[in-house]
Design an enzyme around this catalytic site. Sequence first.
Site: not given
Ligand SMILES: *Cc1c(COP(=O)(O)O)cnc(C)c1O
Length: 391
Positions: A183
């Site tokens: 992210k």
């Molecule tokens: C990355 C992501 C998640 C989950 O995030 P985590 O921190 O890995 O649990 C949920 N929804 C979307 C759309 C994502 O891209």
Amino acid sequence: MNKDFLPLCRPAIDESDIDAAINVLRSGWITTGKQCNELETLITQQTGATYAVTLSSATAGMHLALLALGIGPGDEVITPSLTWVSTINMISLLGAKPIFVDVSPHTLMTDAERIGPLITPRTKLIIPVHYAGAPLDLDAIYALSERYNIPVLEDAAHALGTQYKGRAIGKTGHCIFSLHAIKNITTAEGGIFTTQDENLAVRIRRLRFHGLGVDAFDREHQGRAPQAEVIEPGFKYNMPDLCASLAIGQLKRIDAITDKRHLLAHHYREKLNLIRGIEPLGLPDYPHRHCWHLLIVRIIPHIFGMNRNDFIQALKTHGIGAGIHFKACHSQKYYRELNNEHMNSIDERLPNTLINSEQICSLPLFPDMDKAHVERVIQAIINISEQQDEA
Ligand SMILES: *Cc1c(COP(=O)(O)O)cnc(C)c1O
């Protein structure tokens, strides 16, 4: 950076972030404490949210938010199938039923017109997804939410730094942000829940750490008072300070990080427009600021001459990483088998989800890249395309 391989993503962690983490290691306090508090404050400043709660992941946040919003057996939750599987998993683990809503073929986001017809007396929650760094059309979704009195939980995993009509995502409503390694801002693993609702924030804060109550001692000291009591059974979803320390500096640089992503994304889009059979996503037509979390293109097989999976393989032979965000959740093995008898009717309802699930591909995009890296990806795509013409 490894000169030979250009990965899909590389975290924007610099030497000052590494120093911050080392300071935490040397401090003697490495789990939830001051760093998490500071990160929460910075998130409220960045987004305009009233409350922010650090968590071990966005998935953990999804789990706790669903629980705190009372989602359970027999309830229906409307959400896209074109999302990360964690949402569908959490809904299912709580005994509720995901009701899949289709998305725009251009932006891959759902909207009020698509959600409305799926509302039934069992609908308890709507979880729309801000996609790739672009914002949902929130005004229409919240108008629907008010009309039917159904809460909205925004999946803002991609949307830290995104703005909708001049306001940051997180300023209104309940949102879940991810700080996972790919992210835009990362703690390696981590998530943030934001809300304007004090009771919900208190409940999620409690549920993230064994359901222990917060007392005055807790507010004044780092860590939790040994005399804190279990108010309700909770989980172990807290973020360590070691992780939080990595994101504090990144958040302070978020404008520069986002600007760099903009520069690279615009360069990509300019060049990609000249390649037949490769289509970048469309952008929302309402005022917004994109945070360019992902640079997604569609490979149109009958024009490009190759399908998406072969395209990703070909990129790899050129030393370039790629990703798929996302494969439709309802077509994952478990959900396919669970919905065995209804697969056809689900598929029929989700034409844009299905076609995009087969065609989308995320190309490398991260702030340590420069325009030359974009050129390298573009040149590889042109080479792949020309090899198709010769074949
Ligand atoms: C990355 C992501 C998640 C989950 O995030 P985590 O921190 O890995 O649990 C949920 N929804 C979307 C759309 C994502 O891209």
